[in-house]
Design an enzyme around this catalytic site. Structure first.
Site, PDB file in Angstrom:
ATOM      1  N   ASP A 189       0.825  -1.206   0.000  1.00 39.87           N
ATOM      2  CA  ASP A 189       0.000   0.000   0.000  1.00 39.87           C
ATOM      3  C   ASP A 189       0.857   1.254   0.000  1.00 39.87           C
ATOM      4  O   ASP A 189       0.574   2.227  -0.715  1.00 39.87           O
ATOM      5  CB  ASP A 189      -0.914   0.014   1.229  1.00 39.87           C
ATOM      6  N   LEU A 190       1.899   1.251   0.808  1.00 39.54           N
ATOM      7  CA  LEU A 190       2.727   2.448   0.942  1.00 39.54           C
ATOM      8  C   LEU A 190       3.492   2.758  -0.338  1.00 39.54           C
ATOM      9  O   LEU A 190       3.528   3.910  -0.779  1.00 39.54           O
ATOM     10  CB  LEU A 190       3.688   2.285   2.120  1.00 39.54           C
TER      11      LEU A 190
END
Length: 402
Positions: free
Chosen positions: A183-184
């Site tokens: 996600d990051l």
């Protein structure tokens, strides 16, 4: 001379994303000076508001309704509560999109079309709109319609096959990363993509659609491990805390704890051998170059492990750092924030908060010399800025959004 404005001052962002990848992107944009309108579902808002404990505490030590997870990724934004599933709410979002520069969303492929909030619809309203869609698998391919989550992508995308202890040692087996790295990194790639689209818009005057997928970003970030496979035809395996391509570059046990030694080149390796009192290991033909050390790593590491157990962690770190050998302790997060270096860089910051008094936040790592990041607002309460935003956009007459 007037003060220089933030890089994205005057840019308006319509943020329809939630949880992590999208909000991480929009927090970057907000930190760079953009005005981010976080559109949330009335009553419940972003899913991560309820992903606690822990929750932010008020002055009396009681839990507020703001989960730490939500706080980690929504700084410098303003919240507006809109039910996009209602015709009135969807129309309001379209009117906001007509006045915005960027839209970020992470609905499933085609999920916003039924509300008239898809790119083609909004492009007709605002040709300058940069529309960034973040999905699990992208807009094309046999899996495009499926939902994607960080954990499953870490498995599908190969990271868990190279993370964790070796399979032949105790504790070996698949292991995910300690944070949602997929996600990051997707949020970071989306940020870069948007910045590039803004620059291109300066030339063409037109926006465009950006297709960013968790799986694509995850596979891309495997970097040298991909090329290890692509050049050799052999899939890398888990190596625990050792490096696949550099030796010695791993965790060692000392007499009272563990430390990392990361010799990135042959000169650092020679300095390391001097510190540990074994200069012969630097001139031995089996170990003189990194390539030779890779071939003979099992024998070399066994020898080094016995040497490293003879002194304390801090004694080794002091001696190795003095010789210019990269090394360091393995800290827990409390120790990270107690570190003199982290304190000197002011990575722990505090912002005023409407219900808790103050809220902690982690500093953005970008350090501009002339337009430093401004920490303007704590993550907003649900719908905190609804009336304010509508008024500023000249949409107050449309009535309440929630």
């Amino acid at each position: 001379m007037s003060e220089r404005l933030a890089p994205l001052d005057g840019i308006k962002v319509l943020d329809l994303s939630r949880v992590l990848a999208g909000p991480w992107c929009s927090q970057n944009l907000a930190d760079l000076g953009a005005d981010v309108y976080k559109v949330e579902r009335p009553g419940s808002g972003d899913d991560t508001r309820g992903w606690g404990p822990p929750y932010l505490k008020d002055a009396n030590g009681a839990d507020t309704g703001e989960a730490a997870y939500y706080l980690s990724t929504n700084r410098n934004k303003r919240s507006i509560a809109i039910d996009i599933a209602s015709p009135e709410g969807a129309e309001l979002v379209r009117e906001m999109a007509a006045k915005c520069d960027i839209l970020v969303e992470n609905f499933k492929v085609g999920g916003l079309k039924k509300y008239g909030l898809d790119y083609d619809t909004l492009k007709a309203i605002n040709p300058r709109l940069i529309y960034c869609s973040i999905t699990g698998f992208g807009q094309t391919g046999p899996m495009a319609s499926l939902p994607g989550y960080d954990f499953m992508i870490q498995g599908m995308g190969g990271l868990m096959s190279i993370t964790g202890e070796r399979d032949d040692l105790p504790g070996g087996g698949p292991q995910k990363a300690g944070v949602a790295v997929t996600d990051l990194i997707t949020g970071m790639y989306a940020t870069v993509a948007i910045m590039g689209a803004l620059q291109e818009r300066n030339r063409s005057g037109l926006g465009q659609f950006i297709d960013v997928a968790l799986l694509d970003c995850h596979v891309a970030m495997l970097a040298n491990q991909n090329l290890n496979y692509m050049t050799s035809g052999v899939a890398p395996k888990r190596a625990g805390n050792a490096h696949q391509n550099v030796v010695p570059y791993q965790v060692f046990a000392s007499s009272d704890g563990h430390l990392i030694v990361a010799t990135g080149n042959d000169s650092q390796y020679r300095a390391y051998c001097q510190v540990i009192g074994r200069p012969d290991l630097a001139t031995n033909p089996d170990y003189v170059t990194n390539s030779q050390r890779l071939i003979n790593r099992v024998v070399l590491i066994k020898e080094l492990e016995s040497i490293m157990r003879t002194r304390t962690r801090d004694e080794w770190i002091s001696a190795l750092q003095g010789a210019g050998v990269p090394c360091g302790p393995i800290n827990n997060i409390e120790q990270v924030f107690a570190s003199p270096q982290v304190k000197a860089r002011e990575i722990w910051k505090t912002l005023p908060h409407p219900t808790a008094g103050t809220a902690p936040t982690t500093a953005n790592p970008i350090r501009y010399s002339e337009t430093p990041i401004q920490y303007r607002m704590a993550p907003p309460l649900l719908g905190q800025h609804t009336e304010e935003i509508l008024s500023e956009l000249g949409l107050a007459s449309k009535g309440r959004a929630s």
